[in-house]
Motif scaffolding. Structure first.
Motif, PDB file in Angstrom:
ATOM      1  N   GLU A 291      26.416 -75.662  60.928  1.00 16.68           N
ATOM      2  CA  GLU A 291      24.811 -76.190  61.303  1.00 16.68           C
ATOM      3  C   GLU A 291      24.742 -77.716  61.385  1.00 16.68           C
ATOM      4  O   GLU A 291      25.609 -78.154  60.704  1.00 16.68           O
ATOM      5  CB  GLU A 291      24.140 -75.668  60.273  1.00 16.68           C
ATOM      6  CG  GLU A 291      24.061 -74.084  60.027  1.00 16.68           C
ATOM      7  CD  GLU A 291      23.160 -73.606  61.185  1.00 16.68           C
ATOM      8  OE1 GLU A 291      22.416 -74.308  61.644  1.00 16.68           O
ATOM      9  OE2 GLU A 291      23.620 -72.388  61.732  1.00 16.68           O
ATOM     10  N   SER A 296      16.539 -81.847  63.410  1.00 16.15           N
ATOM     11  CA  SER A 296      16.461 -81.724  64.706  1.00 16.15           C
ATOM     12  C   SER A 296      15.126 -82.836  65.363  1.00 16.15           C
ATOM     13  O   SER A 296      14.196 -82.562  64.571  1.00 16.15           O
ATOM     14  CB  SER A 296      15.991 -80.370  65.316  1.00 16.15           C
ATOM     15  OG  SER A 296      17.264 -79.617  65.149  1.00 16.15           O
ATOM     16  N   THR A 301       8.812 -81.211  73.666  1.00 21.17           N
ATOM     17  CA  THR A 301       7.591 -80.478  73.108  1.00 21.17           C
ATOM     18  C   THR A 301       6.479 -80.668  73.838  1.00 21.17           C
ATOM     19  O   THR A 301       5.310 -80.055  73.673  1.00 21.17           O
ATOM     20  CB  THR A 301       7.527 -80.599  71.577  1.00 21.17           C
ATOM     21  OG1 THR A 301       7.015 -81.987  71.397  1.00 21.17           O
ATOM     22  CG2 THR A 301       8.700 -79.890  70.965  1.00 21.17           C
ATOM     23  N   LYS A 314      21.721 -75.875  74.570  1.00 20.68           N
ATOM     24  CA  LYS A 314      20.635 -76.311  74.280  1.00 20.68           C
ATOM     25  C   LYS A 314      20.919 -77.379  73.376  1.00 20.68           C
ATOM     26  O   LYS A 314      21.645 -77.512  72.175  1.00 20.68           O
ATOM     27  CB  LYS A 314      19.849 -75.445  73.487  1.00 20.68           C
ATOM     28  CG  LYS A 314      18.167 -76.226  72.960  1.00 20.68           C
ATOM     29  CD  LYS A 314      17.366 -75.526  72.325  1.00 20.68           C
ATOM     30  CE  LYS A 314      16.369 -76.376  71.869  1.00 20.68           C
ATOM     31  NZ  LYS A 314      15.213 -75.159  70.796  1.00 20.68           N
ATOM     32  N   SER A 316      19.939 -79.664  70.407  1.00 18.68           N
ATOM     33  CA  SER A 316      19.085 -79.206  69.536  1.00 18.68           C
ATOM     34  C   SER A 316      18.722 -80.778  68.647  1.00 18.68           C
ATOM     35  O   SER A 316      17.802 -80.635  67.813  1.00 18.68           O
ATOM     36  CB  SER A 316      19.541 -78.275  68.471  1.00 18.68           C
ATOM     37  OG  SER A 316      20.822 -78.566  68.072  1.00 18.68           O
ATOM     38  N   ALA A 317      19.732 -81.738  68.865  1.00 18.15           N
ATOM     39  CA  ALA A 317      19.379 -82.878  67.831  1.00 18.15           C
ATOM     40  C   ALA A 317      20.207 -83.930  68.503  1.00 18.15           C
ATOM     41  O   ALA A 317      21.336 -83.773  68.836  1.00 18.15           O
ATOM     42  CB  ALA A 317      19.516 -82.706  66.338  1.00 18.15           C
ATOM     43  N   SER A 342      24.096 -82.586  68.760  1.00 19.24           N
ATOM     44  CA  SER A 342      24.361 -81.301  68.253  1.00 19.24           C
ATOM     45  C   SER A 342      23.806 -80.388  69.725  1.00 19.24           C
ATOM     46  O   SER A 342      22.832 -80.296  70.071  1.00 19.24           O
ATOM     47  CB  SER A 342      23.358 -81.026  67.187  1.00 19.24           C
ATOM     48  OG  SER A 342      23.331 -79.389  66.792  1.00 19.24           O
ATOM     49  N   LEU A 344      23.672 -76.227  70.665  1.00 19.16           N
ATOM     50  CA  LEU A 344      23.620 -74.881  70.347  1.00 19.16           C
ATOM     51  C   LEU A 344      23.965 -73.890  71.677  1.00 19.16           C
ATOM     52  O   LEU A 344      23.545 -74.092  72.719  1.00 19.16           O
ATOM     53  CB  LEU A 344      22.517 -74.310  69.847  1.00 19.16           C
ATOM     54  CG  LEU A 344      22.101 -72.822  69.838  1.00 19.16           C
ATOM     55  CD1 LEU A 344      23.002 -72.281  68.563  1.00 19.16           C
ATOM     56  CD2 LEU A 344      20.531 -72.524  69.284  1.00 19.16           C
ATOM     57  N   ASN A 346      23.837 -70.573  73.864  1.00 16.44           N
ATOM     58  CA  ASN A 346      22.931 -69.591  73.947  1.00 16.44           C
ATOM     59  C   ASN A 346      23.514 -68.322  74.543  1.00 16.44           C
ATOM     60  O   ASN A 346      23.245 -67.315  74.774  1.00 16.44           O
ATOM     61  CB  ASN A 346      21.534 -69.654  74.658  1.00 16.44           C
ATOM     62  CG  ASN A 346      20.727 -70.633  73.865  1.00 16.44           C
ATOM     63  OD1 ASN A 346      20.705 -70.386  72.696  1.00 16.44           O
ATOM     64  ND2 ASN A 346      20.029 -71.630  74.521  1.00 16.44           N
ATOM     65  N   HIS A 386      27.365 -73.723  66.910  1.00 11.65           N
ATOM     66  CA  HIS A 386      27.074 -74.913  67.232  1.00 11.65           C
ATOM     67  C   HIS A 386      27.969 -75.860  67.246  1.00 11.65           C
ATOM     68  O   HIS A 386      29.101 -75.497  66.760  1.00 11.65           O
ATOM     69  CB  HIS A 386      26.155 -75.263  65.711  1.00 11.65           C
ATOM     70  CG  HIS A 386      24.853 -74.620  65.822  1.00 11.65           C
ATOM     71  ND1 HIS A 386      23.517 -75.199  66.154  1.00 11.65           N
ATOM     72  CD2 HIS A 386      24.458 -73.556  64.929  1.00 11.65           C
ATOM     73  CE1 HIS A 386      22.598 -74.445  65.829  1.00 11.65           C
ATOM     74  NE2 HIS A 386      23.085 -73.354  65.234  1.00 11.65           N
ATOM     75  N   ASP A 417      21.154 -78.648  79.793  1.00 11.04           N
ATOM     76  CA  ASP A 417      20.450 -79.160  79.167  1.00 11.04           C
ATOM     77  C   ASP A 417      20.208 -80.534  79.363  1.00 11.04           C
ATOM     78  O   ASP A 417      21.366 -81.167  79.131  1.00 11.04           O
ATOM     79  CB  ASP A 417      20.250 -78.595  77.814  1.00 11.04           C
ATOM     80  CG  ASP A 417      18.852 -79.119  76.984  1.00 11.04           C
ATOM     81  OD1 ASP A 417      17.838 -79.443  77.803  1.00 11.04           O
ATOM     82  OD2 ASP A 417      18.791 -78.906  75.817  1.00 11.04           O
TER      83      ASP A 417
END
Length: 457
Positions: A291, A296, A301, A314, A316-317, A342, A344, A346, A386, A417
């Protein structure tokens, strides 16, 4: 004036009448034959044409007439003599909060300025959410402008002029008020307008920005245009002009555009399809099935236009750290940094490539690389894993403000991404060099023996 010309100035002059004492104005009214005023010519016989889609840089010392010229182009000032022809809608950012009524709320001022710019009520309503999101002043949009800080006023002012689809954009050294993150956003928006064919008049004391952003530049001095030509030659002559006036007139050009960076690790939300460029060599470390050990950040957004990709992986951070694990937003030239990303998964991924790109405020890519360029093989992840990629980079950037773009894509270039200009960071040093990078030069010196001494030897 032909359709290819956006702005045409012919024999433009502007004269101000100056009085030694306020009562002299009354004396001149009562005794018109006795002139009490002294004439000051802010502009004299200016001839200039700016073509559609051209970005023109205007440089010159304080008091050279730059702002007066821009006000005449914007229509807020009438010339004493000459002809002005402007072809298209003009949006101008001339002075801090100019055109804002301090008693009105931010929302009311947006609608008021939009109508002045020629937009209908429906057009302003359609653009309002975009303007408010760009300004990022939160609930203050419903408060009177007189309660705003200077930075908030500048955010709202630029958001209005940059998001009302101007044909001609005028920016007069106004961006120096904003913090580093907002300046990065503004410069990116200016680049986007330039790509869309907007005519731009750009006034700045930062010679590097003028060189990289503009196709042409003019040098003004004492109300006259001394030179018009390539930005490189004009800005070099501008610096020489500053130096010739003595040390008290010299301005630290490279620092004039240097903002005070805002606290926080926030992201930039703009659109760009640039991809990281290859170059250089770094070492990176990777770990999977772990993790992320840092929080993040809010990725995309508010404005999804800064991100694109099919979503198989993705981001994420993202953080910039020193080698001791401390997060950095401002650090010194020569600092060894670690860019931690970071990812992720999918879906199962057999060809993952993670890349970075560092740019300056005018969008010039200073460094870019990715895991495939370094290792010559893609990364493999299974669904739900991750991945933390850490790029270890010795920072040789000179003082300035920079942006970081990160990406996850396939070996063939398919974007999984992409987060464009996600982070803004500042680099400082002791001022030992000029330019974009610090090559850390060393010097040696010795005194050669004179001819007479050689004869004696």
């Amino acid at each position: 004036m032909t359709e290819s010309v956006a702005i045409s100035l012919r024999q433009i002059s502007k004269c101000y009448r100056r009085y030694t004492h306020p009562v002299d104005r009354l004396r001149e009214l009562l005794l018109p034959e006795r002139v009490q005023a002294k004439e000051f010519w802010a502009l004299r016989d200016i001839n200039l044409e700016v073509f559609q889609g051209e970005t023109l840089g205007i440089v010159g010392q304080n008091g050279s007439g730059k702002s007066t010229l821009l006000q005449i182009v914007a229509g807020t000032l009438t010339p004493s003599a000459g002809e002005v022809h402007v072809n298209g809608r003009v949006s101008a950012l001339l002075e801090l909060g100019s055109g804002f009524n301090p008693e009105f709320t931010g929302r009311q001022n947006v609608f008021f300025n939009g109508r002045i710019l020629g937009l209908s009520q429906k057009e302003i309503e359609a653009k309002f959410d975009t303007i408010a999101a760009f300004a990022e002043i939160g609930d203050f949009i419903e408060q009177p402008v007189k309660t705003y800080s200077s930075g908030m006023i500048m955010r709202l002012a630029f958001a209005v002029v940059a998001n009302t689809e101007p044909s001609i954009l005028i920016v007069d050294e106004a961006l120096a008020v904003g913090d580093a993150r907002f300046q990065a956003r503004c410069m990116k928006r200016i680049r986007q307008l330039k790509e869309q064919g907007t005519t731009i008049l750009f006034v700045s004391h930062d010679s590097s920005s003028v060189k990289m952003l503009c196709e042409r530049a003019v040098l003004m001095n004492h109300g006259c245009i001394l030179e018009s030509g390539s930005p490189k030659e004009v800005t070099n002559h501008y610096i020489a002009l500053l130096s010739s006036d003595g040390p008290e007139a010299f301005l630290p050009i490279s620092e004039k555009f240097m903002p005070v960076i805002a606290a926080g690790n926030e992201d930039i939300y703009e659109n760009s399809l640039d991809r990281p460029r290859s170059g250089g060599t770094v070492t990176d470390t990777m770990s999977t099935n772990a993790e992320p050990n840092f929080e993040s950040i809010a990725l995309g957004t508010r404005d999804p236009s800064c991100r694109h990709g099919v979503g198989i992986a993705k981001i994420s951070a993202v953080k910039i750290m020193n080698l001791q694990g401390q997060e950095l937003i401002k650090f010194e030239t020569g600092t060894a940094i670690s860019i931690e990303i970071s990812i992720l998964a999918n879906e199962d991924i057999l060809d993952l490539v993670v890349g970075i790109s560092i740019r300056n405020l005018v969008g010039l890519v200073l460094y870019g690389t990715n895991t495939f360029l370094i290792h010559r093989e893609p990364l493999v992840l299974t669904r739900g894993q991750h991945l933390i990629v850490s790029f270890k980079v010795p920072c040789h950037l000179n003082r300035g403000v920079y942006t970081l773009t990160v990406a996850a894509h396939s070996e063939e270039g398919l974007s999984y991404d992409w987060a464009d200009e996600l982070l803004v960071f500042e680099v400082f040093n002791s001022g030992k060099c000029d330019g974009l990078i610090d090559l850390q030069a060393k010097t040696e010196s010795c005194i050669e023996p004179t001819t007479e001494l050689l004869r004696q030897i």
